[in-house]
Motif scaffolding. Structure first.
Motif, mmCIF file in Angstrom:
data_model
loop_
_atom_site.group_PDB
_atom_site.id
_atom_site.type_symbol
_atom_site.label_atom_id
_atom_site.label_comp_id
_atom_site.label_asym_id
_atom_site.label_seq_id
_atom_site.Cartn_x
_atom_site.Cartn_y
_atom_site.Cartn_z
ATOM 1 N N PRO A 290 -5.068 13.551 -37.108
ATOM 2 C CA PRO A 290 -4.907 13.041 -38.639
ATOM 3 C C PRO A 290 -3.910 11.921 -38.754
ATOM 4 O O PRO A 290 -3.833 11.194 -39.857
ATOM 5 C CB PRO A 290 -4.600 14.212 -39.106
ATOM 6 N N LEU A 291 -2.993 11.592 -37.841
ATOM 7 C CA LEU A 291 -2.053 10.812 -37.731
ATOM 8 C C LEU A 291 -2.317 9.254 -37.126
ATOM 9 O O LEU A 291 -1.669 8.451 -37.519
ATOM 10 C CB LEU A 291 -0.529 11.007 -37.238
ATOM 11 N N ASN A 292 -3.453 9.175 -36.681
ATOM 12 C CA ASN A 292 -3.957 8.044 -35.704
ATOM 13 C C ASN A 292 -4.174 6.903 -36.587
ATOM 14 O O ASN A 292 -3.534 6.117 -36.298
ATOM 15 C CB ASN A 292 -4.902 8.501 -34.769
ATOM 16 N N ARG A 293 -4.953 6.982 -37.801
ATOM 17 C CA ARG A 293 -5.201 5.601 -38.424
ATOM 18 C C ARG A 293 -4.158 5.327 -38.945
ATOM 19 O O ARG A 293 -3.826 4.157 -39.148
ATOM 20 C CB ARG A 293 -6.455 6.208 -39.318
ATOM 21 N N GLY A 294 -3.192 6.457 -39.724
ATOM 22 C CA GLY A 294 -1.897 5.855 -40.627
ATOM 23 C C GLY A 294 -1.152 5.253 -39.707
ATOM 24 O O GLY A 294 -0.353 4.268 -40.170
ATOM 25 N N GLY A 295 -0.850 5.553 -38.465
ATOM 26 C CA GLY A 295 -0.088 5.150 -37.691
ATOM 27 C C GLY A 295 -0.253 3.652 -37.303
ATOM 28 O O GLY A 295 0.666 2.916 -37.231
ATOM 29 N N ASP A 296 -1.595 3.411 -37.207
ATOM 30 C CA ASP A 296 -2.045 2.078 -36.793
ATOM 31 C C ASP A 296 -1.934 1.464 -38.166
ATOM 32 O O ASP A 296 -1.467 0.057 -37.938
ATOM 33 C CB ASP A 296 -3.587 2.113 -36.736
ATOM 34 N N ILE A 297 -2.000 1.591 -39.219
ATOM 35 C CA ILE A 297 -1.735 0.784 -40.303
ATOM 36 C C ILE A 297 -0.444 0.664 -40.587
ATOM 37 O O ILE A 297 0.197 -0.533 -40.972
ATOM 38 C CB ILE A 297 -2.444 1.330 -41.663
ATOM 39 N N GLU A 298 0.472 1.533 -40.616
ATOM 40 C CA GLU A 298 1.912 1.533 -41.055
ATOM 41 C C GLU A 298 2.668 0.697 -39.832
ATOM 42 O O GLU A 298 3.605 -0.167 -40.273
ATOM 43 C CB GLU A 298 2.534 2.862 -41.285
ATOM 44 N N GLY A 299 2.530 1.097 -38.654
ATOM 45 C CA GLY A 299 3.076 0.462 -37.586
ATOM 46 C C GLY A 299 4.631 1.068 -37.658
ATOM 47 O O GLY A 299 4.922 2.028 -38.385
ATOM 48 N N CYS A 300 5.494 0.399 -36.839
ATOM 49 C CA CYS A 300 6.747 0.851 -36.656
ATOM 50 C C CYS A 300 7.541 -0.126 -37.303
ATOM 51 O O CYS A 300 7.163 -1.571 -37.352
ATOM 52 C CB CYS A 300 7.287 0.889 -35.173
ATOM 53 N N THR A 301 8.944 0.088 -37.799
ATOM 54 C CA THR A 301 9.694 -0.782 -38.642
ATOM 55 C C THR A 301 11.162 -0.972 -37.991
ATOM 56 O O THR A 301 11.773 0.121 -37.798
ATOM 57 C CB THR A 301 9.911 -0.030 -39.978
ATOM 58 N N ARG A 302 11.667 -2.243 -37.780
ATOM 59 C CA ARG A 302 13.059 -2.128 -37.051
ATOM 60 C C ARG A 302 13.968 -2.735 -38.273
ATOM 61 O O ARG A 302 13.385 -3.484 -39.315
ATOM 62 C CB ARG A 302 12.852 -3.602 -36.152
#
Length: 600
Positions: free
Chosen positions: A57-69
């Motif tokens: 369930p986290l896969n799609r959201g992780g792709d959209i949101e990405g990581c933030t520096r």
């Protein structure tokens, strides 16, 4: 977005009926009492629940949101990633395959691979965080001092800390001999590490209390090239008495803007006099690094399986539901406005290609980790040597070929969806983007091909190849009178012989022109992959035949194995003919055009 469902029946088929893992574990004293059938089933089932219910369930959201520096160089992972990692640690998953003397559970590496496959298919970006730690743990376990193991390994095994591999620099990737990162000795026996590393997966994040970087660097006065490289442990936070202390001089300079795997922080890492500790002998860093790299290459092969499996699951569900046109042989769903697209031959071809690649890729990855179990836990020296040679031969094929076919399968997934496959919300294009990296990192397909043909085959006068082709020959000989599988055994035996003949021809031409090795290598690797998959499909067909003869209640499952094997041999295996012709075409067709004439 495809809803991941762990293919438990497929996994158990390969483990129990194709590779006979229950006997494999029983014959290794280190695993006989811990890897019992009941324990193996329980672990796989619990792993499936975690992957299906938490990670997918986290896969799609992780792709959209990405990581933030952030301005302070810290990095925040996508929503839910940190909490999922906490559950992962609480479940004891990081410690599963490590020895009990450092807090592990002493379970087989091959069993950990099964869990890694499920994690990767459910959410590849998330799985890279613990995945990189696994390689760091293996490196410290083999090369670390008792003090280093106590200081770092126990926290890595528990999952409290994570690890990375810092090799690549802006000016050098696979050619590590020209790396520039320096290691200056300190008075206390540590080293000051200075330099920049790029493409560092999970280099900075908020999921663990510390990050242990495994870093390649040069000592003062070290020999030029690869002979002058050493390996160092460089923690994000310095460690005192096994606990996190002050911040070390290593920071995330930026996060790479990537085609895919957006949920994983791929970082530029700056080392500014960071305190590091030598691991392994001076100037022998590459020897120690290959402990990490071999783990990483099999881990990357898993990504190819994950891409094929994930795209197949999404495409199959869609093909059964999507209505378009009528079957050429007459309506198959006359009560509906049109037939489901799964009735159309071209859609069937794409689905069967995905299925064939996913299932053979799984069998190959599990075969390699089975050999890895023997290498590390076998008590018979001859068996360990044989397994090590087989593992060394199969690793570049597994890494390159399975990722190439996984990417092909992912593209088929988009095609099955038609225009909807191009739309992000369906999730199929994400699989393509995420898996494209798999043919690049941990050594490109071209690098793996040179390793296979140059180092593993020609430099051993074909002995490493013979080790595997003997297995294939033995299997074909045992099944020579099996009339029901003759359509598989006969072409496999023929290709197995041709494999040796092609190798000899390339070797002879390479004696006069070394460019012939580079010219032939990728086609040679792909040819090798298709033949290896053919061997595994023949073995799977044999296992299905045995089950059907015994009166199984799962006739549909086993008949599907026989049908898919026939599809692979008739529709995919003929690709070897093109690769055979191309690898013998000669280096002159590639090298005769002068570089300045590549004009536009």
């Amino acid at each position: 977005m495809p809803e991941y469902k762990a293919p438990l029946r497929e996994i158990k088929f390969v483990l129990d009926e194709v590779l006979d893992m229950p006997s494999h574990y029983a014959n290794l004293p280190a695993y006989a009492d811990v890897a019992t059938p009941d324990m193996v089933d329980a672990i796989i089932n619990e792993g499936a629940k975690f992957c299906e219910n938490v990670l997918s369930p986290l896969n799609r959201g992780g792709d959209i949101e990405g990581c933030t520096r952030h301005d302070d160089a810290s990095v925040t992972t996508p929503t839910g990633f940190k909490e999922a990692y906490k559950q992962y640690v609480e479940g004891g998953w990081p410690s599963m395959t490590h020895s009990e003397d450092v807090g592990g559970q002493g379970l087989p590496e091959s069993l950990g691979t099964v869990v890694s496959e499920m994690i990767g298919t459910a959410n590849w970006s998330w799985g890279m965080y613990p995945g990189l730690s696994h390689g760091a743990m293996n490196t410290i376990s083999v090369w670390g001092t008792p003090e280093q193991k106590e200081e770092y390994l126990t926290k890595l095994v528990s999952g409290e800390w994570t690890g990375t591999m810092c090799l690549t620099e802006p000016h050098c990737g696979s050619d590590l001999g020209i790396l520039k990162t320096k290691a200056e000795p300190n008075a206390d026996g540590s080293y000051a590490i200075s330099g920049t590393k790029i493409f560092i997966s999970a280099g900075e994040h908020d999921m663990a209390d510390n990050i242990v970087h495994i870093v390649l660097a040069r000592l003062p006065g070290a020999p030029e090239g690869t002979k002058g490289i050493s390996l160092f442990i460089v923690p994000k936070f310095n460690v005192e008495g096994g606990e996190v202390a002050d911040r070390n001089g290593v920071t995330c300079g930026s996060i790479e803007h990537k085609m895919g795997i957006h949920g994983n922080a791929t970082c530029v890492m700056n080392f500014d006099g960071a305190k590091g500790f030598l691991i392994g002998p001076e100037n022998k860093g590459l020897n120690a690094m290959f402990t990490f790299m071999n783990t990483a290459r099999i881990g990357t092969a898993i990504q190819g399986v994950a891409a094929a499996e994930g795209s197949f699951q999404g495409a199959l569900a869609y093909a059964k539901d999507r209505l378009a046109m009528r079957s050429l042989s007459g309506p198959k769903a006359p009560e509906k406005a049109a037939d489901p697209i799964i009735v159309h031959p071209d859609v069937r071809k794409m689905l069967l290609t995905q299925k064939a690649f996913a299932e053979a890729g799984r069998a190959m990855v599990y075969l390699t980790t089975q050999q890895n179990d023997i290498v590390h836990k076998g008590e018979d020296e001859a068996a360990r040597k044989e397994a090590d040679e087989l593992l060394g031969f199969l690793t570049p094929i597994a890494k390159a070929f399975i990722t190439e076919t996984g990417f092909e399968a992912a593209n088929h997934g988009v095609q099955v969806f038609g225009g909807h496959g191009f739309i992000a919300e369906w999730g199929m294009e994400q699989i393509v983007r995420d898996t494209r990296i798999s043919m690049l990192y941990e050594g490109t397909t071209g690098i793996q091909a040179l390793d296979l043909l140059g180092r593993k085959v020609l430099s051993t006068q074909g002995q490493s190849l013979k080790g595997f082709t003997k297995l294939v020959h033995k299997f074909c000989k045992e099944e020579a009178d099996n009339a029901e599988l003759a359509h598989l055994i006969a072409p496999l035996a023929e290709l197995n012989k041709e494999w040796g003949d092609l190798t000899m021809k390339i070797g002879m031409t390479a004696m006069n022109d070394r460019e012939e090795v580079g010219s032939a290598s990728v086609d040679y690797l792909m040819y090798s992959g298709y033949v290896t998959f053919a061997y595994l499909w023949a073995k799977m067909a044999k296992a299905a035949q045995v089950a059907l003869a015994a009166g199984t209640t799962e006739e549909a499952f086993y008949n599907a194995k026989l049908t898919t094997a026939r599809f692979y041999f008739t529709r995919i295996l003929p690709r070897t003919k093109g690769h055979a012709a191309t690898m013998l075409a000669g280096a002159d067709t590639l090298m005769d055009l002068d570089a300045e004439h590549f004009a536009f």
